[in-house]
Write a protein that holds these residues in place. Structure first.
Motif, PDB file in Angstrom:
ATOM      1  N   TYR A 267       0.828  -1.210   0.000  1.00  0.00           N
ATOM      2  CA  TYR A 267       0.000   0.000   0.000  1.00  0.00           C
ATOM      3  C   TYR A 267       0.861   1.258   0.000  1.00  0.00           C
ATOM      4  O   TYR A 267       0.536   2.245  -0.664  1.00  0.00           O
ATOM      5  N   GLY A 268       1.961   1.230   0.743  1.00  0.00           N
ATOM      6  CA  GLY A 268       2.838   2.394   0.797  1.00  0.00           C
ATOM      7  C   GLY A 268       3.456   2.696  -0.549  1.00  0.00           C
ATOM      8  O   GLY A 268       3.523   3.863  -0.972  1.00  0.00           O
ATOM      9  N   GLN A 269       3.940   1.668  -1.242  1.00  0.00           N
ATOM     10  CA  GLN A 269       4.538   1.866  -2.564  1.00  0.00           C
ATOM     11  C   GLN A 269       3.502   2.392  -3.557  1.00  0.00           C
ATOM     12  O   GLN A 269       3.774   3.289  -4.358  1.00  0.00           O
ATOM     13  N   ARG A 270       2.306   1.823  -3.491  1.00  0.00           N
ATOM     14  CA  ARG A 270       1.240   2.264  -4.392  1.00  0.00           C
ATOM     15  C   ARG A 270       0.917   3.741  -4.166  1.00  0.00           C
ATOM     16  O   ARG A 270       0.699   4.502  -5.111  1.00  0.00           O
ATOM     17  N   SER A 271       0.919   4.173  -2.896  1.00  0.00           N
ATOM     18  CA  SER A 271       0.624   5.561  -2.572  1.00  0.00           C
ATOM     19  C   SER A 271       1.725   6.498  -3.058  1.00  0.00           C
ATOM     20  O   SER A 271       1.444   7.576  -3.602  1.00  0.00           O
ATOM     21  N   LEU A 272       2.992   6.109  -2.877  1.00  0.00           N
ATOM     22  CA  LEU A 272       4.101   6.944  -3.334  1.00  0.00           C
ATOM     23  C   LEU A 272       4.081   7.129  -4.844  1.00  0.00           C
ATOM     24  O   LEU A 272       4.322   8.229  -5.358  1.00  0.00           O
ATOM     25  N   LEU A 273       3.790   6.055  -5.567  1.00  0.00           N
ATOM     26  CA  LEU A 273       3.742   6.135  -7.025  1.00  0.00           C
ATOM     27  C   LEU A 273       2.533   6.942  -7.499  1.00  0.00           C
ATOM     28  O   LEU A 273       2.597   7.624  -8.529  1.00  0.00           O
ATOM     29  N   LEU A 274       1.446   6.873  -6.746  1.00  0.00           N
ATOM     30  CA  LEU A 274       0.214   7.553  -7.153  1.00  0.00           C
ATOM     31  C   LEU A 274       0.218   9.042  -6.817  1.00  0.00           C
ATOM     32  O   LEU A 274      -0.172   9.880  -7.625  1.00  0.00           O
ATOM     33  N   TYR A 275       0.687   9.387  -5.603  1.00  0.00           N
ATOM     34  CA  TYR A 275       0.587  10.772  -5.140  1.00  0.00           C
ATOM     35  C   TYR A 275       1.935  11.493  -5.032  1.00  0.00           C
ATOM     36  O   TYR A 275       1.961  12.731  -4.969  1.00  0.00           O
ATOM     37  N   GLY A 276       3.026  10.757  -5.003  1.00  0.00           N
ATOM     38  CA  GLY A 276       4.327  11.395  -4.896  1.00  0.00           C
ATOM     39  C   GLY A 276       4.506  12.139  -3.581  1.00  0.00           C
ATOM     40  O   GLY A 276       3.803  11.899  -2.603  1.00  0.00           O
ATOM     41  N   VAL A 277       5.461  13.066  -3.568  1.00  0.00           N
ATOM     42  CA  VAL A 277       5.760  13.867  -2.386  1.00  0.00           C
ATOM     43  C   VAL A 277       5.860  15.331  -2.803  1.00  0.00           C
ATOM     44  O   VAL A 277       6.529  15.649  -3.781  1.00  0.00           O
ATOM     45  N   LYS A 278       5.197  16.207  -2.051  1.00  0.00           N
ATOM     46  CA  LYS A 278       5.201  17.630  -2.371  1.00  0.00           C
ATOM     47  C   LYS A 278       5.836  18.443  -1.248  1.00  0.00           C
ATOM     48  O   LYS A 278       5.977  17.965  -0.124  1.00  0.00           O
ATOM     49  N   LEU A 279       6.181  19.673  -1.571  1.00  0.00           N
ATOM     50  CA  LEU A 279       6.888  20.527  -0.621  1.00  0.00           C
ATOM     51  C   LEU A 279       6.025  20.859   0.597  1.00  0.00           C
ATOM     52  O   LEU A 279       6.487  20.782   1.740  1.00  0.00           O
ATOM     53  N   PHE A 280       4.771  21.240   0.359  1.00  0.00           N
ATOM     54  CA  PHE A 280       3.884  21.648   1.457  1.00  0.00           C
ATOM     55  C   PHE A 280       2.665  20.735   1.585  1.00  0.00           C
ATOM     56  O   PHE A 280       1.599  21.152   2.007  1.00  0.00           O
TER      57      PHE A 280
END
Length: 395
Positions: A267-280
């Motif tokens: 689930y964590g990998q799927r979330s990172l690939l789907l939403y990525g990481v943003k500054l704020f």
């Protein structure tokens, strides 16, 4: 073993009363009482708690005095949470802030008493039919009781928090008999809820307490171990990201590890690939957890479900890089302070908090993690120079 911590100051009573109300109603909100108590009641309790906190600040006479940097940091954290539409966490930050003048032992004592009463009320209410007594099943058919709560891990999570508070006020002085009793009770809860990781965490806490007691005879070695604990939060953040991204469903070894972690890597990998990481941070993340809704509606399970239990990745994605860096800097600073004070008990508990965060994002809420108070209390005391001069090592 009897634990005596004395009576709280009169000035602390406003905060402790507000915290008592807040904690009790938060426990009810995580239970099926949320389906029968109107939301306006919970909001009214929050308003009352805030009023009590402010009264306590006025009693101390410190609401508008000094420590401008503290206010700036709190406003900044709250502003990010409100910007992302997470009012619950913004109120948690305020609760932690207002508790900075209160003795942490009294906060722990209040946590143990109120949590025990709250769990008792919810459990009895479920058994006599006042609220839903829900039972669910794992994918392998294992039956698990929710104990009156909306998710089977909530009750064990509250119990783990009680154990942390007890270890602190007892200064990690737990007899073998008490350790066995705690382990037996943890196993009983595990057998009912099938909360495997919470059970293992409880056992790990007892083991670490005994290792700590044994380590008192090896002062030099203990000092090295506690020095190595200092960067544990940023280290776990990096490790969480690396392991989650390296996970491969085609490798049986990864699948085995992920099965132990209840698909947290997947689930964590799927979330990172789907939403990525943003500054704020990202207010548009659509995570669908397995807990039952506050109105009693069941979650809809699909093959594409996404949720992040790992608190490091959870905060990074939800609240952004800036917020995460500030939190990691703060926690690491606390670990340095505790090491310098030789408060090895509290430092050990923070290390357990770091481990707990690998499997549970609920540790960002004070009803599941009383150590959030200690985090701010330690920093507040460290920069309050008169208090700092008078402070002595815990040991």
């Amino acid at each position: 073993m009897k634990v005596s911590i004395g009576q709280p100051k009169q000035k602390d009573c406003f905060f402790l009363l507000g915290y008592t109300l807040y904690l009790f109603f938060q426990i009810l909100k995580y239970s099926f009482y949320s389906a029968i108590i109107p939301d306006i009641v919970f909001k009214g309790v929050l308003a009352l708690c805030l009023g009590l906190f402010i009264c306590g600040e006025l009693m101390y006479g410190k609401l508008f005095r000094k420590n401008i940097l503290e206010y700036f940091c709190i406003v900044f954290f709250v502003a990010i949470c409100l910007y992302l539409h997470f009012a619950n966490l913004s109120f948690v930050i305020l609760v932690v802030f207002f508790g900075r003048n209160t003795d942490f032992k009294h906060i722990c004592q209040t946590t143990i008493i109120v949590t025990a009463i709250g769990l008792g009320v919810v459990f009895i209410s479920a058994k006599i039919g006042l609220i839903t007594d829900y039972y669910g099943y794992r994918g392998d058919g294992t039956k698990r009781s929710y104990l009156g709560f909306r998710y089977p891990l909530f009750a064990p999570g509250f119990l783990v928090n009680m154990l942390v508070a007890y270890i602190y006020i007892s200064n990690a002085k737990i007899t073998v008999l008490k350790g066995i009793a705690i382990a037996a009770f943890s196993y009983l809860v595990f057998s009912i809820t099938d909360a495997r990781l919470s059970f293992l965490l409880s056992i790990s806490m007892i083991v670490m307490v005994f290792l700590y007691q044994w380590g008192k005879k090896h002062t030099h070695r203990k000092s090295i171990i506690h020095k190595l604990m200092i960067p544990i939060f940023p280290a776990f953040t990096v490790v969480s990201l690396i392991i989650t991204m390296l996970y491969s469903a085609n490798d049986y070894r990864w699948r085995f590890i992920d099965s132990i972690l209840a698909k947290r890597l997947q689930y964590g990998q799927r979330s990172l690939l789907l939403y990525g990481v943003k500054l704020f941070g990202n207010a548009n993340i659509d995570w669908a957890g397995f807990s039952i809704g506050s109105d009693g509606t069941l979650p809809i399970y699909t093959a594409d479900m996404v949720y992040v239990d790992n608190v490091y990745i959870h905060i990074l994605q939800r609240y952004g890089i800036v917020f995460t860096l500030l939190v990691l800097i703060t926690l690491t600073h606390v670990m340095v302070i505790l090491y310098k004070k030789k408060d090895y008990v509290l430092q050990m508990l923070f290390a357990l908090f770091a481990i707990h965060g690998l499997i549970d994002n609920q540790v960002i809420y004070v009803c599941f993690n009383v150590l959030l108070f200690a985090m701010f209390i330690e920093i507040h005391a460290f920069y309050n120079w008169p208090s700092r001069k008078k402070s002595v090592p815990r040991e």
